[in-house]
Design a protein around this motif. Structure first.
Motif, PDB file in Angstrom:
ATOM      1  N   GLN A 239     -12.772 -36.355  36.966  1.00  0.00           N
ATOM      2  CA  GLN A 239     -12.971 -36.629  38.455  1.00  0.00           C
ATOM      3  C   GLN A 239     -14.201 -37.780  38.610  1.00  0.00           C
ATOM      4  O   GLN A 239     -14.873 -37.946  37.473  1.00  0.00           O
ATOM      5  CB  GLN A 239     -13.346 -35.430  38.971  1.00  0.00           C
ATOM      6  CG  GLN A 239     -12.377 -34.544  39.030  1.00  0.00           C
ATOM      7  CD  GLN A 239     -12.697 -33.052  39.701  1.00  0.00           C
ATOM      8  OE1 GLN A 239     -13.725 -33.003  40.462  1.00  0.00           O
ATOM      9  NE2 GLN A 239     -11.932 -31.950  39.544  1.00  0.00           N
TER      10      GLN A 239
ATOM     11  N   LYS B  80      -8.302 -38.290  38.204  1.00  0.00           N
ATOM     12  CA  LYS B  80      -8.361 -37.086  39.003  1.00  0.00           C
ATOM     13  C   LYS B  80      -8.922 -37.375  40.551  1.00  0.00           C
ATOM     14  O   LYS B  80      -9.296 -36.444  41.241  1.00  0.00           O
ATOM     15  CB  LYS B  80      -9.343 -35.730  38.347  1.00  0.00           C
ATOM     16  CG  LYS B  80      -8.525 -35.222  37.120  1.00  0.00           C
ATOM     17  CD  LYS B  80      -7.210 -34.569  37.305  1.00  0.00           C
ATOM     18  CE  LYS B  80      -6.580 -34.172  36.148  1.00  0.00           C
ATOM     19  NZ  LYS B  80      -5.136 -33.615  36.513  1.00  0.00           N
ATOM     20  N   ASN B  81      -8.931 -38.814  40.577  1.00  0.00           N
ATOM     21  CA  ASN B  81      -9.624 -39.325  41.847  1.00  0.00           C
ATOM     22  C   ASN B  81      -8.435 -39.035  42.765  1.00  0.00           C
ATOM     23  O   ASN B  81      -7.489 -39.807  42.878  1.00  0.00           O
ATOM     24  CB  ASN B  81     -10.165 -40.790  41.679  1.00  0.00           C
ATOM     25  CG  ASN B  81     -10.894 -41.023  42.976  1.00  0.00           C
ATOM     26  OD1 ASN B  81     -10.663 -40.571  44.022  1.00  0.00           O
ATOM     27  ND2 ASN B  81     -11.485 -42.269  42.654  1.00  0.00           N
ATOM     28  N   THR B  82      -8.654 -38.364  44.005  1.00  0.00           N
ATOM     29  CA  THR B  82      -7.655 -38.255  45.097  1.00  0.00           C
ATOM     30  C   THR B  82      -8.052 -38.865  46.368  1.00  0.00           C
ATOM     31  O   THR B  82      -7.303 -38.633  47.287  1.00  0.00           O
ATOM     32  CB  THR B  82      -7.353 -36.674  45.336  1.00  0.00           C
ATOM     33  OG1 THR B  82      -8.722 -36.287  45.731  1.00  0.00           O
ATOM     34  CG2 THR B  82      -6.933 -35.863  44.025  1.00  0.00           C
TER      35      THR B  82
ATOM     36  N   TYR C  63     -10.922 -42.956  37.377  1.00  0.00           N
ATOM     37  CA  TYR C  63     -10.827 -41.623  36.956  1.00  0.00           C
ATOM     38  C   TYR C  63      -9.518 -41.219  37.299  1.00  0.00           C
ATOM     39  O   TYR C  63      -9.084 -41.551  38.739  1.00  0.00           O
ATOM     40  CB  TYR C  63     -11.750 -40.815  37.792  1.00  0.00           C
ATOM     41  CG  TYR C  63     -13.227 -41.253  37.827  1.00  0.00           C
ATOM     42  CD1 TYR C  63     -13.952 -40.923  36.655  1.00  0.00           C
ATOM     43  CD2 TYR C  63     -13.861 -42.147  38.276  1.00  0.00           C
ATOM     44  CE1 TYR C  63     -14.943 -41.226  36.291  1.00  0.00           C
ATOM     45  CE2 TYR C  63     -14.950 -42.678  38.271  1.00  0.00           C
ATOM     46  CZ  TYR C  63     -15.819 -42.112  37.009  1.00  0.00           C
ATOM     47  OH  TYR C  63     -17.154 -42.629  36.765  1.00  0.00           O
TER      48      TYR C  63
ATOM     49  N   SER D 101      -3.950 -41.315  41.789  1.00  0.00           N
ATOM     50  CA  SER D 101      -4.408 -40.030  40.532  1.00  0.00           C
ATOM     51  C   SER D 101      -3.212 -39.980  39.701  1.00  0.00           C
ATOM     52  O   SER D 101      -1.923 -40.433  39.898  1.00  0.00           O
ATOM     53  CB  SER D 101      -4.379 -38.604  41.497  1.00  0.00           C
ATOM     54  OG  SER D 101      -3.144 -38.367  41.850  1.00  0.00           O
TER      55      SER D 101
END
Length: 577
Positions: A148, A177-179, A175, A185
């Motif tokens: 993240q 897991k970057n939303t 990253y 993502s």
């Protein structure tokens, strides 16, 4: 090269935290725009066939018979006048079977969450590239797929070297897991593949093996890659270790030796990359075996001695010598036209064949061994006159597809689905929203040429000859449904009448074709017309492209005759008996 993404980086980094991502509901699997009607085709086996060659290799394992169905047509008159060129198609002379993975593209981490963009998803589904590479260019060697924002391994230094400059990792790393809404993502990448019915080609972070500060950074980076293979759960067959690691612009090419703990040199060499490649490949294959799948792993190679103005000495030779049989396939990138030049239309179009022909020969000469070839990124790097977003770029795309099929590549992915406008030097296939006067996700000319090429190019390439005008190029093919035809490209500035003859082929009743050409406003028109239907805006093509019927006529005595417009193409298929 991947300096191409740097322009958009400034604004994107500033936007982190300002844009919020709204969790999206899982979409139902998109289907391509529906045809008007379906017809049932019978598979016809050819008299002679071609076995895959080494440069295609295992990429042909997923080859399937391709069946063409024609759904409605528009009657078109036969052009009047004498043909200036004659194309002869030899239907039984099969050059090779066509890899299903030649029509791929690249996604990247700065083009939204993708699955939240229904129009983009519809375009990708219709295009059906079959393979979509991730995470996207030089981002690869800064990408932590399982992290993240702000949460990376403790062995990442506060600053690293990228393109001969020291930069802080807080604003440089990417990253999975970057939303946030502006980025992509890892989970939405997989969802996009599932929804559009495509598969992946994944490049893992090799740069971490260089700039990591643990006792064994190569092992730490290989472990990160192996964990991705486990997380992937067999969804991806094809993997690459790194991205353009031979280039000074790439993270990890230069490192701070004072922070390194395993004695690595400041500058990366092919020999060291090859040594590390074996560590990656061993870890990744063990991970694949744990979950009961098999994967293929490609090594980063150069397509020439000079890349982006930099001389790359002995990279391929050293990689091949140290990595050897651990390499399943070679992955190369090519941007075809001279670096940082405002290339002419003639230079751009000529490069499609000269470069495509040169790459396999260079790989064999520089490594001594033939392996399957993946052209992981390709485009033109001509700049200054809207070349990259023009009809000429679309013609180049069609010619490149014909050339790489002819020279028997195993896989190819165009760069890329969306990028940034950059005053018209945008290599993106779709407008990501920053093109003046154009709607978001408006498709560029290259999209339409690739869409119709895949639609009307068969599962086997067959030989053809052209006599008469040198402006005309022919890429002939046959379908397992019995159709045979050609993609004709006119590289000249005048329309040409072309007659098409067939050998070893019994024609049926009808033939069908699409005509694509640019506008007349400039040599590098940003528009494309399909059977005379153009865009409603300043660029791209008609929005109803998927429902435009082909032109058609009944096959009469003698040859077929069509007009191929200046800087245009004809995609033609004839029924067989």
């Amino acid at each position: 090269m991947n300096k191409r993404s740097s322009i958009c980086r400034i604004g994107l980094v500033a936007a982190i935290g300002l844009l919020a991502f709204q969790a999206c509901k899982k979409e139902a699997k998109l289907q391509p725009d529906p045809p008007k009607k379906d017809t049932v085709a019978t598979i016809i086996s050819p008299v002679n066939d071609a076995a895959p060659v080494k440069t295609q290799g295992f990429f042909m394992d997923d080859w399937k018979p391709k069946l063409l169905t024609i759904n409605g047509h528009t009657d078109a008159p036969i052009p009047i006048g004498d043909a200036e060129s004659t194309v002869t198609i030899f239907a039984h002379d099969i050059v090779n079977k066509v890899s299903p993975y030649l029509f791929g593209n690249n996604v990247n981490t700065y083009m939204t969450q993708v699955v939240t963009e229904p129009l983009l998803m519809r375009h990708i589904t219709n295009l059906s590239p079959k393979i979509i590479r991730a995470p996207g260019g030089s981002v690869t060697d800064l990408y932590f797929w399982n992290a993240q924002p702000g949460k990376v391994p403790a062995d990442i230094p506060a600053q690293i070297n990228v393109n001969s400059a020291t930069v802080g990792v807080d604003s440089t790393l990417w990253y999975g897991k970057n939303t946030a809404a502006w980025t992509l993502s890892i989970d939405n990448y997989y969802q996009a593949l599932l929804t559009t019915n495509n598969t992946g080609l994944i490049a893992v972070n090799y740069g971490y093996a260089r700039y990591g500060t643990s006792a064994h950074p190569d092992q730490a980076a290989a472990h990160l890659a192996a964990d991705w293979v486990r997380y992937d759960r067999g969804r991806t067959k094809y993997w690459e270790v790194g991205n353009e690691n031979y280039g000074i612009w790439e993270a990890g090419y230069l490192i701070d030796t004072k922070k390194n703990k395993d004695g690595q040199p400041e500058a990366l060499t092919g020999a060291l990359y090859g040594k590390h490649f074996r560590v990656f490949a061993d870890s990744m294959r063990k991970a694949a075996a744990e979950i009961g799948v098999k994967i293929k792993i490609g090594a980063v190679m150069t397509a020439d001695d000079v890349v982006a103005g930099s001389t790359i000495a002995n990279w391929n030779k050293e990689v091949a010598a140290t990595a050897g049989d651990a390499i399943d396939f070679y992955t190369v990138h090519s941007y075809f036209t001279p670096y940082l030049e405002s290339s002419s239309a003639e230079t751009i179009l000529n490069s499609a064949h000269t470069v495509s022909r040169a790459i396999p020969a260079y790989l064999l000469a520089s490594t001594g061994t033939e392996k399957p070839i993946a052209l992981g990124e390709w485009n033109i790097q001509a700049m200054g006159k809207n070349q990259a977003v023009s009809n000429i770029s679309g013609l180049h795309a069609a010619m490149t597809l014909g050339a790489i099929a002819s020279y028997k590549y195993g896989l190819a992915c165009k760069w890329n689905l969306a990028n940034n406008w950059a005053n018209g030097d945008d290599m993106g296939m779709f407008n990501n929203g920053d093109e003046p006067g154009a709607s978001k996700w408006n498709a560029r000319p290259a999209f339409f040429y690739m869409y119709y090429f895949q639609k009307y190019f068969g599962d086997r390439m067959v030989s053809s000859t052209v006599s008469g005008n040198n402006d005309i190029k022919s890429y002939a093919s046959s379908f397992s449904s019995g159709h045979t035809g050609t993609v004709l490209v006119n590289t000249g500035t005048k329309d040409h009448l072309v007659s098409i003859n067939f050998q070893d082929f019994t024609p049926g009743k009808n033939y069908y074709y699409y005509v694509l050409n640019g506008g007349t406003e400039s040599e590098f028109s940003r528009k494309v017309y399909i059977n005379g239907i153009g865009p409603s805006g300043v660029s791209g093509g008609p929005t109803d492209y998927s429902t435009i019927s082909p032109f058609s006529d009944i096959w009469g005595p003698g040859s077929i005759k069509v007009k191929v417009p200046a800087y245009g193409a004809v995609f033609l298929m004839a029924e067989g008996k």
